[in-house]
Design a protein around this motif. Structure first.
Motif, short mmCIF file in Angstrom:
data_model
loop_
_atom_site.label_atom_id
_atom_site.label_comp_id
_atom_site.label_asym_id
_atom_site.label_seq_id
_atom_site.Cartn_x
_atom_site.Cartn_y
_atom_site.Cartn_z
N PHE A 1 30.67 35.35 43.27
CA PHE A 1 31.96 35.97 43.58
C PHE A 1 33.14 35.19 43.00
O PHE A 1 34.11 35.78 42.54
CB PHE A 1 32.10 36.12 45.10
N TYR A 2 33.04 33.88 43.00
CA TYR A 2 34.18 33.06 42.56
C TYR A 2 34.35 33.01 41.05
O TYR A 2 35.29 32.39 40.56
CB TYR A 2 34.07 31.64 43.14
N THR A 3 33.49 33.65 40.28
CA THR A 3 33.61 33.62 38.82
C THR A 3 34.59 34.67 38.29
O THR A 3 34.87 34.68 37.10
CB THR A 3 32.24 33.82 38.13
N PHE A 4 35.12 35.52 39.17
CA PHE A 4 35.96 36.63 38.72
C PHE A 4 37.44 36.31 38.82
O PHE A 4 37.86 35.44 39.59
CB PHE A 4 35.65 37.88 39.55
N ASN A 5 38.22 37.03 38.03
CA ASN A 5 39.67 36.98 38.11
C ASN A 5 40.15 38.26 38.78
O ASN A 5 39.57 39.33 38.58
CB ASN A 5 40.31 36.89 36.72
N VAL A 6 41.20 38.13 39.55
CA VAL A 6 41.80 39.27 40.25
C VAL A 6 43.31 39.16 40.11
O VAL A 6 43.83 38.13 39.67
CB VAL A 6 41.39 39.31 41.74
N GLN A 7 43.99 40.19 40.52
CA GLN A 7 45.45 40.17 40.52
C GLN A 7 45.91 40.03 41.97
O GLN A 7 45.44 40.77 42.84
CB GLN A 7 45.97 41.46 39.90
N ASP A 8 46.79 39.07 42.24
CA ASP A 8 47.28 38.96 43.60
C ASP A 8 48.28 40.07 43.89
O ASP A 8 48.65 40.84 42.99
CB ASP A 8 47.83 37.56 43.90
N ILE A 9 48.70 40.17 45.12
CA ILE A 9 49.54 41.29 45.56
C ILE A 9 50.93 41.25 44.90
O ILE A 9 51.62 42.26 44.87
CB ILE A 9 49.63 41.35 47.09
N GLU A 10 51.29 40.11 44.34
CA GLU A 10 52.57 40.00 43.64
C GLU A 10 52.42 40.23 42.14
O GLU A 10 53.38 40.09 41.39
CB GLU A 10 53.21 38.65 43.94
N GLY A 11 51.19 40.55 41.69
CA GLY A 11 50.98 40.90 40.29
C GLY A 11 50.52 39.78 39.38
O GLY A 11 50.37 39.99 38.18
N ASP A 12 50.31 38.59 39.92
CA ASP A 12 49.87 37.46 39.11
C ASP A 12 48.35 37.41 39.05
O ASP A 12 47.67 37.66 40.05
CB ASP A 12 50.39 36.14 39.70
N GLU A 13 47.83 37.06 37.86
CA GLU A 13 46.38 36.92 37.73
C GLU A 13 45.94 35.63 38.43
O GLU A 13 46.57 34.58 38.28
CB GLU A 13 45.95 36.90 36.27
N VAL A 14 44.86 35.74 39.18
CA VAL A 14 44.33 34.62 39.95
C VAL A 14 42.84 34.50 39.66
O VAL A 14 42.12 35.50 39.70
CB VAL A 14 44.54 34.85 41.47
N SER A 15 42.39 33.30 39.41
CA SER A 15 40.96 33.05 39.29
C SER A 15 40.43 32.78 40.70
O SER A 15 40.96 31.93 41.43
CB SER A 15 40.70 31.83 38.40
N LEU A 16 39.38 33.50 41.07
CA LEU A 16 38.78 33.25 42.38
C LEU A 16 38.13 31.87 42.44
O LEU A 16 37.77 31.41 43.53
CB LEU A 16 37.78 34.36 42.72
N GLU A 17 38.04 31.19 41.31
CA GLU A 17 37.57 29.80 41.28
C GLU A 17 38.42 28.93 42.22
O GLU A 17 37.95 27.91 42.72
CB GLU A 17 37.62 29.21 39.86
N GLU A 18 39.66 29.34 42.44
CA GLU A 18 40.55 28.62 43.37
C GLU A 18 39.91 28.46 44.74
O GLU A 18 40.25 27.54 45.48
CB GLU A 18 41.85 29.42 43.59
N TYR A 19 39.03 29.38 45.10
CA TYR A 19 38.44 29.40 46.43
C TYR A 19 37.05 28.79 46.47
O TYR A 19 36.46 28.68 47.55
CB TYR A 19 38.43 30.83 46.98
N ARG A 20 36.53 28.38 45.32
CA ARG A 20 35.23 27.70 45.30
C ARG A 20 35.35 26.44 46.15
O ARG A 20 36.34 25.73 46.10
CB ARG A 20 34.82 27.35 43.87
N GLY A 21 34.35 26.19 46.94
CA GLY A 21 34.40 25.05 47.85
C GLY A 21 34.85 25.44 49.25
O GLY A 21 34.83 24.63 50.16
#
Length: 172
Positions: free
Chosen positions: A25-45
């Motif tokens: 799941f953490y290998t994907f990129n998504v767009q946050d609610i404000e429109g910025d691209e976010v890597s779900l890698e931020e949540y790994r760990g």
């Protein structure tokens, strides 16, 4: 080595390689609610409870309140997050644009957990991150507020339907 042993060895190696090649799941990129691209890698760990949310659902009030409470209790050490993905596929109960959705959640429920841009969670246009959750769990959401518990390595531990409350999940 017999043919049978070679075949078993080959199948074992293939199974291990297949597991390692499947993205988590953490290998994907998504767009946050404000429109910025976010890597779900931020949540790994961290452990994440991934939820498809909607503003006009009969489950909205109790679910948002429970998710907020859960984030407040478990999120203090930055090892747990609720990750909310608005979706309008079930009963058209999330008709709003991202800014309105975000303001609704902040104003009515004081949410501080990460919220992402509205996406499809099922079907041909489903976001790859949700396709991954479904693939890992074999659970397809059929309504708002489906919940997927994802471990610190991005693997789905369990999934629950709308009717399973957050309290039922975490009181076990």
């Amino acid at each position: 080595m017999s043919y049978c042993h070679v075949l078993i060895f080959f199948l074992a190696i293939t199974a291990i390689a297949k597991c390692d090649d499947e993205p988590d799941f953490y290998t994907f990129n998504v767009q946050d609610i404000e429109g910025d691209e976010v890597s779900l890698e931020e949540y790994r760990g961290t452990v994440s409870l991934v939820v498809n949310v909607a503003s006009l659902c009969g489950y909205t009030d109790t679910s948002y309140r429970a998710l907020k409470r859960l984030q407040d209790i478990l999120g203090y050490n930055q090892k747990f997050n609720v990750l909310a993905f608005p979706c309008n596929q079930f009963g058209e109960q999330e008709p709003y644009e991202d800014e309105v959705i975000y303001n609704f959640a902040k104003t009515n429920y004081a949410v501080e957990f990460p919220m992402f841009s509205k996406i499809d969670v099922i079907g041909e246009n489903a976001h790859p991150a949700f396709k991954n959750l479904i693939s890992q769990s074999s659970v397809h959401p059929d309504w708002n507020f489906y919940k997927y518990l994802v471990d610190h390595n991005g693997k789905v531990l369990k999934a629950w339907s709308t009717k399973t409350t957050v309290e039922e999940i975490f009181n076990r």
